[in-house]
Motif scaffolding. Sequence first.
Motif, PDB file in Angstrom:
ATOM      1  N   ASN A 268     -83.808-128.684 -21.124  1.00 51.70           N
ATOM      2  CA  ASN A 268     -84.158-130.079 -20.931  1.00 51.70           C
ATOM      3  C   ASN A 268     -82.886-130.839 -20.563  1.00 51.70           C
ATOM      4  N   SER A 269     -82.882-132.134 -20.766  1.00 54.41           N
ATOM      5  CA  SER A 269     -81.677-132.936 -20.532  1.00 54.41           C
ATOM      6  C   SER A 269     -81.356-133.742 -21.783  1.00 54.41           C
ATOM      7  N   LEU A 270     -81.510-133.100 -22.929  1.00 51.44           N
ATOM      8  CA  LEU A 270     -81.243-133.758 -24.199  1.00 51.44           C
ATOM      9  C   LEU A 270     -79.746-133.945 -24.384  1.00 51.44           C
ATOM     10  N   SER A 271     -79.353-135.053 -24.966  1.00 52.78           N
ATOM     11  CA  SER A 271     -77.937-135.366 -25.147  1.00 52.78           C
ATOM     12  C   SER A 271     -77.686-135.753 -26.603  1.00 52.78           C
ATOM     13  N   GLY A 272     -76.457-136.188 -26.870  1.00 53.67           N
ATOM     14  CA  GLY A 272     -76.104-136.560 -28.226  1.00 53.67           C
ATOM     15  C   GLY A 272     -75.615-135.378 -29.027  1.00 53.67           C
ATOM     16  N   THR A 273     -75.533-135.551 -30.320  1.00 54.92           N
ATOM     17  CA  THR A 273     -74.993-134.523 -31.214  1.00 54.92           C
ATOM     18  C   THR A 273     -76.075-133.971 -32.119  1.00 54.92           C
ATOM     19  N   ILE A 274     -75.746-132.873 -32.791  1.00 55.19           N
ATOM     20  CA  ILE A 274     -76.648-132.289 -33.780  1.00 55.19           C
ATOM     21  C   ILE A 274     -76.262-132.827 -35.145  1.00 55.19           C
ATOM     22  N   SER A 275     -77.232-133.340 -35.869  1.00 50.45           N
ATOM     23  CA  SER A 275     -76.959-133.927 -37.174  1.00 50.45           C
ATOM     24  C   SER A 275     -76.454-132.885 -38.160  1.00 50.45           C
TER      25      SER A 275
ATOM     26  N   PRO B 192     -83.964-137.048 -32.177  1.00 46.54           N
ATOM     27  CA  PRO B 192     -84.018-137.979 -33.313  1.00 46.54           C
ATOM     28  C   PRO B 192     -83.729-137.263 -34.633  1.00 46.54           C
ATOM     29  N   ASN B 193     -83.052-137.947 -35.538  1.00 49.11           N
ATOM     30  CA  ASN B 193     -82.789-137.359 -36.852  1.00 49.11           C
ATOM     31  C   ASN B 193     -84.089-137.020 -37.567  1.00 49.11           C
ATOM     32  N   SER B 194     -85.108-137.855 -37.386  1.00 49.74           N
ATOM     33  CA  SER B 194     -86.397-137.595 -38.038  1.00 49.74           C
ATOM     34  C   SER B 194     -87.050-136.333 -37.511  1.00 49.74           C
ATOM     35  N   PHE B 195     -86.601-135.908 -36.334  1.00 45.55           N
ATOM     36  CA  PHE B 195     -87.171-134.734 -35.693  1.00 45.55           C
ATOM     37  C   PHE B 195     -86.898-133.465 -36.490  1.00 45.55           C
ATOM     38  N   PHE B 196     -85.877-133.500 -37.336  1.00 44.31           N
ATOM     39  CA  PHE B 196     -85.524-132.317 -38.116  1.00 44.31           C
ATOM     40  C   PHE B 196     -86.063-132.390 -39.533  1.00 44.31           C
TER      41      PHE B 196
ATOM     42  N   GLN C  89     -85.946-119.881 -38.627  1.00 50.92           N
ATOM     43  CA  GLN C  89     -85.575-118.519 -38.253  1.00 50.92           C
ATOM     44  C   GLN C  89     -85.009-118.451 -36.838  1.00 50.92           C
ATOM     45  N   GLU C  90     -85.564-119.266 -35.954  1.00 54.22           N
ATOM     46  CA  GLU C  90     -85.129-119.249 -34.556  1.00 54.22           C
ATOM     47  C   GLU C  90     -84.917-120.675 -34.073  1.00 54.22           C
ATOM     48  N   MET C  91     -83.798-120.888 -33.375  1.00 59.16           N
ATOM     49  CA  MET C  91     -83.536-122.199 -32.785  1.00 59.16           C
ATOM     50  C   MET C  91     -82.934-122.013 -31.400  1.00 59.16           C
ATOM     51  N   TYR C  92     -83.584-122.629 -30.401  1.00 61.19           N
ATOM     52  CA  TYR C  92     -83.147-122.533 -29.011  1.00 61.19           C
ATOM     53  C   TYR C  92     -82.888-123.934 -28.471  1.00 61.19           C
ATOM     54  N   LEU C  93     -81.614-124.244 -28.276  1.00 63.78           N
ATOM     55  CA  LEU C  93     -81.215-125.544 -27.728  1.00 63.78           C
ATOM     56  C   LEU C  93     -80.393-125.374 -26.449  1.00 63.78           C
ATOM     57  N   LEU C  94     -80.428-124.207 -25.854  1.00 68.38           N
ATOM     58  CA  LEU C  94     -79.631-123.920 -24.667  1.00 68.38           C
ATOM     59  C   LEU C  94     -80.055-124.770 -23.472  1.00 68.38           C
ATOM     60  N   TYR C  95     -79.151-124.893 -22.525  1.00 68.17           N
ATOM     61  CA  TYR C  95     -79.392-125.641 -21.291  1.00 68.17           C
ATOM     62  C   TYR C  95     -79.808-127.085 -21.571  1.00 68.17           C
ATOM     63  N   ASN C  96     -78.946-127.805 -22.286  1.00 70.26           N
ATOM     64  CA  ASN C  96     -79.108-129.238 -22.481  1.00 70.26           C
ATOM     65  C   ASN C  96     -77.753-129.901 -22.236  1.00 70.26           C
ATOM     66  N   HIS C  97     -77.575-131.124 -22.701  1.00 70.14           N
ATOM     67  CA  HIS C  97     -76.306-131.833 -22.552  1.00 70.14           C
ATOM     68  C   HIS C  97     -75.775-132.256 -23.920  1.00 70.14           C
ATOM     69  N   LEU C  98     -75.986-131.434 -24.919  1.00 74.65           N
ATOM     70  CA  LEU C  98     -75.557-131.746 -26.276  1.00 74.65           C
ATOM     71  C   LEU C  98     -74.034-131.686 -26.372  1.00 74.65           C
TER      72      LEU C  98
ATOM     73  N   GLY D 243     -70.272-132.774 -28.932  1.00 74.70           N
ATOM     74  CA  GLY D 243     -69.730-132.899 -30.267  1.00 74.70           C
ATOM     75  C   GLY D 243     -69.546-131.572 -30.962  1.00 74.70           C
ATOM     76  N   VAL D 244     -69.515-131.632 -32.267  1.00 74.94           N
ATOM     77  CA  VAL D 244     -69.242-130.473 -33.104  1.00 74.94           C
ATOM     78  C   VAL D 244     -70.545-129.793 -33.501  1.00 74.94           C
ATOM     79  N   VAL D 245     -70.558-128.475 -33.419  1.00 76.49           N
ATOM     80  CA  VAL D 245     -71.675-127.718 -33.981  1.00 76.49           C
ATOM     81  C   VAL D 245     -71.455-127.655 -35.485  1.00 76.49           C
ATOM     82  N   PRO D 246     -72.316-128.256 -36.277  1.00 72.23           N
ATOM     83  CA  PRO D 246     -72.071-128.370 -37.719  1.00 72.23           C
ATOM     84  C   PRO D 246     -71.913-127.018 -38.401  1.00 72.23           C
ATOM     85  N   LYS D 247     -70.940-126.959 -39.303  1.00 75.92           N
ATOM     86  CA  LYS D 247     -70.791-125.732 -40.089  1.00 75.92           C
ATOM     87  C   LYS D 247     -71.959-125.556 -41.050  1.00 75.92           C
ATOM     88  N   GLU D 248     -72.773-126.621 -41.193  1.00 74.93           N
ATOM     89  CA  GLU D 248     -73.962-126.525 -42.054  1.00 74.93           C
ATOM     90  C   GLU D 248     -74.973-125.517 -41.534  1.00 74.93           C
TER      91      GLU D 248
END
Length: 391
Positions: free
Chosen positions: A300-307, A283-287, A318-327, A329-334
């Motif tokens: 997990n089995s999370l899907s969709g794109t990264i906002s 969810p966008n609110s999640f961030f 400092q640390e973000m781990y999103l490996l092994y999902n089903h994400l 689209g584009v990884v934002p340059k942000e």
Amino acid sequence: MKTNFLIFTILTLITFTQTSCRKTLNLTTDQQTLLSLKTTISSSHPNSILTTSWSTNISICSWRGVSCGAKHRRVTALILSSFGLRGSLPPYLGNLTFLRSLDVSSNHFTGPIPSHLSKLRRLKTINLGFNNFTGQVPSWLGAFSDLQYVRMSNNSFSGDIPSSLFNGSSLIEINMRYNMLSGKLPSDICSNSRKLEALFLTGNQLSGEIPANIYMCRELQDLRLPINSFSGRIPVEIGNLSMLRVLSLGMNHFEGGIPAEIGMLSQLETLSIPSAFLTGNIPNSFFNFSSMKSMDLSDNSLSGTISKVTFHILPKIQEMYLLYNHLTGVVPKEFGNSTSLTTLDLAYNRFTVFYIPELIKSIEGMDFSTLTGTSSKILLDFIIEWPASWR
């Protein structure tokens, strides 16, 4: 008149004598209890403090690990942490009825907790962690109205967590990590223990759903329930825990997705829910975490794109781990807007386009080696051209 005065004097002397004897008896009882403890247990240290310090030649209030109250001169604290002690807790420790703090952590104690310790009704802290205790968690702990800290981690306690434990209105911390506890958490877990600030139940065999009643623990700052068998949905009521700083629920068997209400936790610093069978979008609110430092939603089995707005509102990440999902689209340059990000792991997803040059230019010191393992040929081409230290 003289007769009345004589009777008054005699009664006064009797009362004084009884009071003095009672005080002497209590002091004697405490000393006998500790001396019996000394003979019951052993130590792996060649010069055990129980041998060198616990001597009848000095007051027990001067013994190492023992503290006494100023008013009654009774033993109020027994702190024997990391003394290399072996054996089991003797039942006569229950005679230390003025005890407020009992700490025998980081020793080699075995066996169950004696029922006679139920007489220690003045206890505020009990720390039995890092031993080899067995048996069930005593239900009588819930009768201690002053109890604030229950620390029983890294033992072999089994069975259910007694619902009575959560009756204590003064409870601040419950730590029962790494035992063999099973069963469900009581549905009214926070009805009475509303001052609870920390609940640590990592590494047990607990099952069932996380009670929706959890929201009533309004002062909860640290909730750690990973490595269990919790099921069902993550309760949306967690979003009402406005003081929460650490939320760790990984390695369970949840259903459904991440509640959007978690985005209401503005003070959250650590969010860890890996390997939890989560589905759906992030969810966008999640961030919406201005204080977030570490996030792990891997495996997990999370899907969709990264906002694209993610890293405008995660200034401290400092640390973000999103490996092994089903994400996808584009990884934002942000990503490059983050000045604190040091570890980013997006491996084994389904991303198609990466803004690699912008990331390299904007994020100094970040470990890019963990970007590998996706299905993107564009990404792999960039990796081939990177210096070996980045691979």
